[in-house]
Design an enzyme around this catalytic site. Sequence first.
Site, PDB file in Angstrom:
ATOM      1  CD  GLU A 126      -2.463   1.869   0.529  1.00 38.82           C
ATOM      2  OE1 GLU A 126      -3.007   1.104  -0.277  1.00 38.82           O
ATOM      3  OE2 GLU A 126      -2.606   3.107   0.503  1.00 38.82           O
ATOM      4  CG  ASP A 127       2.255   4.936   2.083  1.00 42.08           C
ATOM      5  OD1 ASP A 127       2.919   5.328   1.097  1.00 42.08           O
ATOM      6  OD2 ASP A 127       1.895   5.709   2.995  1.00 42.08           O
ATOM      7  CG  HIS A 136      -4.713   2.435   4.615  1.00 40.30           C
ATOM      8  ND1 HIS A 136      -6.021   2.833   4.752  1.00 40.30           N
ATOM      9  CD2 HIS A 136      -4.413   2.616   3.304  1.00 40.30           C
ATOM     10  CE1 HIS A 136      -6.481   3.216   3.566  1.00 40.30           C
ATOM     11  NE2 HIS A 136      -5.526   3.103   2.679  1.00 40.30           N
ATOM     12  CB  ILE A 141       3.631   3.941   6.680  1.00 43.25           C
ATOM     13  CG1 ILE A 141       4.325   3.862   5.311  1.00 43.25           C
ATOM     14  CG2 ILE A 141       2.914   2.654   6.989  1.00 43.25           C
ATOM     15  CD1 ILE A 141       5.388   2.764   5.226  1.00 43.25           C
ATOM     16  CG  HIS A 149      -8.070   0.651   8.428  1.00 47.28           C
ATOM     17  ND1 HIS A 149      -8.555   1.899   8.770  1.00 47.28           N
ATOM     18  CD2 HIS A 149      -7.316   0.847   7.327  1.00 47.28           C
ATOM     19  CE1 HIS A 149      -8.107   2.798   7.907  1.00 47.28           C
ATOM     20  NE2 HIS A 149      -7.350   2.187   7.029  1.00 47.28           N
ATOM     21  CG  ASN A 166      -6.195   6.620   2.183  1.00 44.99           C
ATOM     22  OD1 ASN A 166      -5.015   6.500   1.918  1.00 44.99           O
ATOM     23  ND2 ASN A 166      -7.161   6.075   1.445  1.00 44.99           N
ATOM     24  CG  ASP A 167      -0.666   8.672   3.379  1.00 45.43           C
ATOM     25  OD1 ASP A 167      -0.021   7.990   4.202  1.00 45.43           O
ATOM     26  OD2 ASP A 167      -0.121   9.275   2.437  1.00 45.43           O
ATOM     27  CG  ASN A 195      -5.741   7.934  -1.446  1.00 45.66           C
ATOM     28  OD1 ASN A 195      -4.847   7.536  -0.716  1.00 45.66           O
ATOM     29  ND2 ASN A 195      -6.391   7.128  -2.242  1.00 45.66           N
ATOM     30  CG  ASP A 213      -3.610   5.592  -3.441  1.00 45.00           C
ATOM     31  OD1 ASP A 213      -3.158   5.898  -2.340  1.00 45.00           O
ATOM     32  OD2 ASP A 213      -4.384   4.634  -3.591  1.00 45.00           O
ATOM     33  CG  ASN A 214      -0.378   6.241  -0.734  1.00 38.77           C
ATOM     34  OD1 ASN A 214      -1.292   6.845  -0.194  1.00 38.77           O
ATOM     35  ND2 ASN A 214      -0.191   4.953  -0.569  1.00 38.77           N
TER      36      ASN A 214
END
Length: 344
Positions: free
Chosen positions: A53-54, A115, A117, A134, A168-169, A224, A269-270
């Site tokens: 994810e990140d 999720h 970081i 989560h 989310n972030d 996001n 997104d990220n």
Amino acid sequence: MAKLMVLTLLGLGLALFRDHRSSYLTRMNAFREIKPVELPNCKLVKGIESGSEDLEVLHNGLAFISTGLKYPGIKVFEPDKPGKILLMDLNEEDPTVLELRITGSNFDLSSFNPHGISTFTDEDNTVYLLVVSHPDLKSTVELFKFQEEEKTLLHLKTIKHKLLPKINDIVAVGPEHFYATNDHYFVDTYLTFWEMYLGLAWSYAVYYSPNEVQVMASGFDFANGINISPDGKYVYIAESMAHKIHVYEKHANWTLTPLKSLDFDTIVDNISVDPVTGDLWIGCHPNGMKVFFYDPENPPGSEGEGTISHQVVCQKRVKEKKETAGTTYKMSKWSSNNFTLFYS
Ligand SMILES: [Ca+2]
Ligand SMILES: [Ca+2]
């Protein structure tokens, strides 16, 4: 007369539904198709089978990766396993990943669902890793101390707050101080679906410190990724369903003033920020329908947008710069592959 009324209401309802449907498909970028492109300098890193994810890269080239996210509506590859934080040393010729062991008596590993970081390095070189998790689909920020010798994460604290309902972030600005995005206003999965479908744009970003928690920006259609410029003057927020990156000026009292917004033809997104140049690298989903309705025969793919330095952003020359930067596309078997990596 009554029948006419019913028919009129039905017609209005259908028109409204059709409008929302069409707007929903546009916001999802449902009509975007991408062609797979071979990237000769790209290598598959083994050991990240449940998606990534990140990612955060420290100045010394050590990278943290969050993996195993379970997010409502998105394909999960290892539903029975908790998530993990992986470590990768980008100085190695052929980097591999190592799972960081989590220590600390009060941490429930079985419900770890990492999720977004972010890291914060203190004046004494202590590295803190802040992880959005989560557990049971709730939202927490887990604070860890990175112990490099032992390759462990010592759990220090769980942070929860009513203004952090659906994180989310995050981007850390202190060991227990961060900006965070809530990707929805609602927490309940059914209500979040309607919030997204109707495009209510009720999601928001928060500043958190132990003494003060405040909403700093709102009205997002799925806020996001969030990050900060190396000089700490600008905060960037990705608004996924509006396909925008927003640039804010950060003030000494942590408030944010909107400076400008950049448009993309992709679901942003990220955001990673190059610590030297200040360039932004954004992990993107070309077609949101493929992310939420996963088909292994027609995987969602991912792409990166890069080289948008904050100086360029502020001088309003983004378009020219973006064209020269080029865009890379890569088909991926994973449904969420949301970061773009840089280290040189
Ligand atoms: Ca992040
Ligand atoms: Ca994200």
